[in-house]
Design a protein around this motif. Structure first.
Motif, PDB file in Angstrom:
ATOM      1  N   ILE A  65     -33.454 -22.941  47.611  1.00  0.00           N
ATOM      2  CA  ILE A  65     -33.718 -24.295  48.118  1.00  0.00           C
ATOM      3  C   ILE A  65     -33.614 -24.286  49.637  1.00  0.00           C
ATOM      4  N   TYR A  66     -34.590 -24.894  50.271  1.00  0.00           N
ATOM      5  CA  TYR A  66     -34.558 -25.047  51.725  1.00  0.00           C
ATOM      6  C   TYR A  66     -34.632 -26.537  52.044  1.00  0.00           C
ATOM      7  N   VAL A  67     -33.579 -27.075  52.656  1.00  0.00           N
ATOM      8  CA  VAL A  67     -33.530 -28.499  52.994  1.00  0.00           C
ATOM      9  C   VAL A  67     -33.253 -28.651  54.481  1.00  0.00           C
ATOM     10  N   ARG A  68     -33.949 -29.563  55.074  1.00  0.00           N
ATOM     11  CA  ARG A  68     -33.627 -29.968  56.447  1.00  0.00           C
ATOM     12  C   ARG A  68     -33.444 -31.473  56.440  1.00  0.00           C
ATOM     13  N   GLY A  69     -32.280 -31.936  56.876  1.00  0.00           N
ATOM     14  CA  GLY A  69     -32.036 -33.364  56.964  1.00  0.00           C
ATOM     15  C   GLY A  69     -32.441 -33.892  58.328  1.00  0.00           C
ATOM     16  N   ALA A  70     -32.753 -35.174  58.371  1.00  0.00           N
ATOM     17  CA  ALA A  70     -33.092 -35.814  59.648  1.00  0.00           C
ATOM     18  C   ALA A  70     -32.579 -37.242  59.623  1.00  0.00           C
ATOM     19  N   TYR A  84     -32.071 -38.462  55.702  1.00  0.00           N
ATOM     20  CA  TYR A  84     -32.922 -38.225  54.538  1.00  0.00           C
ATOM     21  C   TYR A  84     -33.395 -36.767  54.558  1.00  0.00           C
ATOM     22  N   GLY A  85     -33.944 -36.355  53.451  1.00  0.00           N
ATOM     23  CA  GLY A  85     -34.447 -34.982  53.364  1.00  0.00           C
ATOM     24  C   GLY A  85     -35.802 -34.889  54.049  1.00  0.00           C
ATOM     25  N   PHE A  86     -35.785 -34.348  55.233  1.00  0.00           N
ATOM     26  CA  PHE A  86     -37.020 -34.260  56.025  1.00  0.00           C
ATOM     27  C   PHE A  86     -37.924 -33.156  55.473  1.00  0.00           C
ATOM     28  N   VAL A  87     -37.318 -32.026  55.192  1.00  0.00           N
ATOM     29  CA  VAL A  87     -38.031 -30.916  54.550  1.00  0.00           C
ATOM     30  C   VAL A  87     -37.286 -30.578  53.266  1.00  0.00           C
ATOM     31  N   TYR A  88     -38.023 -30.356  52.197  1.00  0.00           N
ATOM     32  CA  TYR A  88     -37.376 -29.952  50.954  1.00  0.00           C
ATOM     33  C   TYR A  88     -38.305 -28.992  50.228  1.00  0.00           C
ATOM     34  N   GLU A  89     -37.837 -27.802  49.967  1.00  0.00           N
ATOM     35  CA  GLU A  89     -38.656 -26.802  49.273  1.00  0.00           C
ATOM     36  C   GLU A  89     -37.823 -26.059  48.236  1.00  0.00           C
ATOM     37  N   ILE A  90     -38.455 -25.737  47.127  1.00  0.00           N
ATOM     38  CA  ILE A  90     -37.830 -24.868  46.122  1.00  0.00           C
ATOM     39  C   ILE A  90     -38.780 -23.700  45.850  1.00  0.00           C
ATOM     40  N   ASN A  91     -38.236 -22.507  45.936  1.00  0.00           N
ATOM     41  CA  ASN A  91     -39.022 -21.304  45.664  1.00  0.00           C
ATOM     42  C   ASN A  91     -38.836 -20.913  44.202  1.00  0.00           C
ATOM     43  N   TYR A  92     -39.869 -21.155  43.404  1.00  0.00           N
ATOM     44  CA  TYR A  92     -39.762 -20.880  41.968  1.00  0.00           C
ATOM     45  C   TYR A  92     -39.947 -19.408  41.617  1.00  0.00           C
ATOM     46  N   LEU A  93     -40.160 -18.590  42.588  1.00  0.00           N
ATOM     47  CA  LEU A  93     -40.120 -17.157  42.312  1.00  0.00           C
ATOM     48  C   LEU A  93     -38.669 -16.682  42.220  1.00  0.00           C
ATOM     49  N   ARG A  94     -37.759 -17.523  42.675  1.00  0.00           N
ATOM     50  CA  ARG A  94     -36.356 -17.133  42.674  1.00  0.00           C
ATOM     51  C   ARG A  94     -35.485 -18.014  41.782  1.00  0.00           C
ATOM     52  N   CYS A  95     -35.904 -19.253  41.542  1.00  0.00           N
ATOM     53  CA  CYS A  95     -35.065 -20.201  40.791  1.00  0.00           C
ATOM     54  C   CYS A  95     -34.756 -19.671  39.394  1.00  0.00           C
ATOM     55  N   ILE A  96     -33.496 -19.763  39.000  1.00  0.00           N
ATOM     56  CA  ILE A  96     -33.089 -19.330  37.657  1.00  0.00           C
ATOM     57  C   ILE A  96     -32.758 -20.527  36.774  1.00  0.00           C
ATOM     58  N   HIS A  97     -33.071 -21.729  37.248  1.00  0.00           N
ATOM     59  CA  HIS A  97     -32.902 -22.957  36.464  1.00  0.00           C
ATOM     60  C   HIS A  97     -31.488 -23.109  35.912  1.00  0.00           C
ATOM     61  N   TYR A 128     -42.582 -24.963  45.932  1.00  0.00           N
ATOM     62  CA  TYR A 128     -42.865 -26.390  45.823  1.00  0.00           C
ATOM     63  C   TYR A 128     -42.338 -27.115  47.059  1.00  0.00           C
ATOM     64  N   THR A 129     -43.185 -27.918  47.623  1.00  0.00           N
ATOM     65  CA  THR A 129     -42.803 -28.691  48.802  1.00  0.00           C
ATOM     66  C   THR A 129     -42.277 -30.064  48.375  1.00  0.00           C
ATOM     67  N   LYS A 130     -41.787 -30.786  49.328  1.00  0.00           N
ATOM     68  CA  LYS A 130     -41.276 -32.127  49.034  1.00  0.00           C
ATOM     69  C   LYS A 130     -42.373 -33.012  48.449  1.00  0.00           C
ATOM     70  N   ASP A 131     -43.565 -32.929  48.975  1.00  0.00           N
ATOM     71  CA  ASP A 131     -44.661 -33.751  48.461  1.00  0.00           C
ATOM     72  C   ASP A 131     -44.917 -33.477  46.982  1.00  0.00           C
ATOM     73  N   GLU A 132     -44.724 -32.262  46.580  1.00  0.00           N
ATOM     74  CA  GLU A 132     -44.968 -31.909  45.177  1.00  0.00           C
ATOM     75  C   GLU A 132     -43.783 -32.265  44.290  1.00  0.00           C
ATOM     76  N   LEU A 133     -42.593 -32.238  44.853  1.00  0.00           N
ATOM     77  CA  LEU A 133     -41.391 -32.499  44.061  1.00  0.00           C
ATOM     78  C   LEU A 133     -41.078 -33.988  43.939  1.00  0.00           C
ATOM     79  N   LEU A 134     -41.449 -34.763  44.936  1.00  0.00           N
ATOM     80  CA  LEU A 134     -41.101 -36.188  44.949  1.00  0.00           C
ATOM     81  C   LEU A 134     -41.871 -36.932  43.859  1.00  0.00           C
ATOM     82  N   VAL A 135     -41.153 -37.761  43.086  1.00  0.00           N
ATOM     83  CA  VAL A 135     -41.820 -38.520  42.022  1.00  0.00           C
ATOM     84  C   VAL A 135     -42.787 -39.537  42.622  1.00  0.00           C
TER      85      VAL A 135
END
Ligand code: SF4
Ligand code: SF4
Length: 225
Positions: A65-70, A84-97, A128-135
């Motif tokens: 997970i890569y988060v940058r707050g602002a 708020y979370g300015f940048v939010y990314e999850i790398n699913y090549l590494r996530c073990i859920h 996955y970027t924040k745009d993709e993760l945000l509902v």
């Protein structure tokens, strides 16, 4: 003799009910604790629940997970509070859920769907970027082209129902869209969550689980702000 006995096995199976699943055209219901791809949730008033605290990133054992707050813009805050979370990314090549990020999040901003049918042909899609993760405005996961969603299976996302924003509009006072681990719906306010005097006493029995309860009143508010 061996041949005849082999045919015997075949003949015995012919009349039995078939157990083969038509997967992936049909999916079996997931376990209630299944951990799939994540979503970033929002409040009923549309504000984002992520406050950019980076606790999820800190606890993640896979460091994916890569988060940058602002700081929230004063005139147009993105989330309640200062940041708020300015940048939010999850790398699913590494996530073990493992769901530790969900456990760590103080605002229930990040939760998981039951979807595991997503695969990639390039590294960019896997992150996955924040745009993709945000509902979306209805509180539901944004379906990506490489994901295989069937029907309304996103309804079983943990906590996709957005809880009431502390700084939301007065119309939401006393309404606690409390997100259970599963399903969606609205629960009665608990102690300290409402000024209307309708709080539950600590000794009261717990409210019914909201699984499968459709909140039509909430739906009429969703996305309208
Ligand atoms: S589920 Fe586990 S591995 Fe995946 S992002 Fe969350 S903490 Fe990291
Ligand atoms: S998702 Fe939760 S834990 Fe992660 S930065 Fe946002 S508020 Fe903090």
């Amino acid at each position: 003799m061996g041949l005849l006995s082999g045919f015997g096995v075949t003949l015995r199976q012919i009349g039995r009910p078939k157990v083969t699943e038509r997967y992936p055209k049909e999916k079996r219901p997931k376990s209630v604790r299944f951990h799939g791809r994540h979503v970033l949730n929002r409040y009923e008033d549309g504000m984002e629940k992520c406050i950019g605290c980076e606790l999820c990133a800190g606890v993640c054992p896979a460091r994916c997970i890569y988060v940058r707050g602002a700081d929230n813009p004063v005139d147009a805050p993105v989330s309640p509070g200062e940041r708020y979370g300015f940048v939010y990314e999850i790398n699913y090549l590494r996530c073990i859920h493992c769901d530790l990020c969900v456990e760590a999040c103080p605002t229930e901003a990040i939760t998981e769907t039951k979807l595991f049918e997503f695969s990639f042909t390039n590294r960019e899609d896997a992150i996955y970027t924040k745009d993709e993760l945000l509902v979306d405005d209805d509180g539901r996961a944004r379906r990506q082209p490489w994901e295989l969603w069937l029907g309304d299976e996103d309804e079983h996302t943990s906590a996709w129902m957005r809880a009431t924003a502390p700084s939301g509009q007065a119309v939401y006072e006393g309404r606690v869209g409390w997100s259970g681990e599963l399903g969606f719906g609205v629960r009665a306010p608990e102690v300290g969550q409402s000024a209307s005097g309708t709080e539950r006493a600590l000794t009261d029995p717990p409210p019914a689980e909201p699984v499968g309860v459709v909140d039509t009143e909430h739906d009429s508010h969703a996305g309208g702000h």
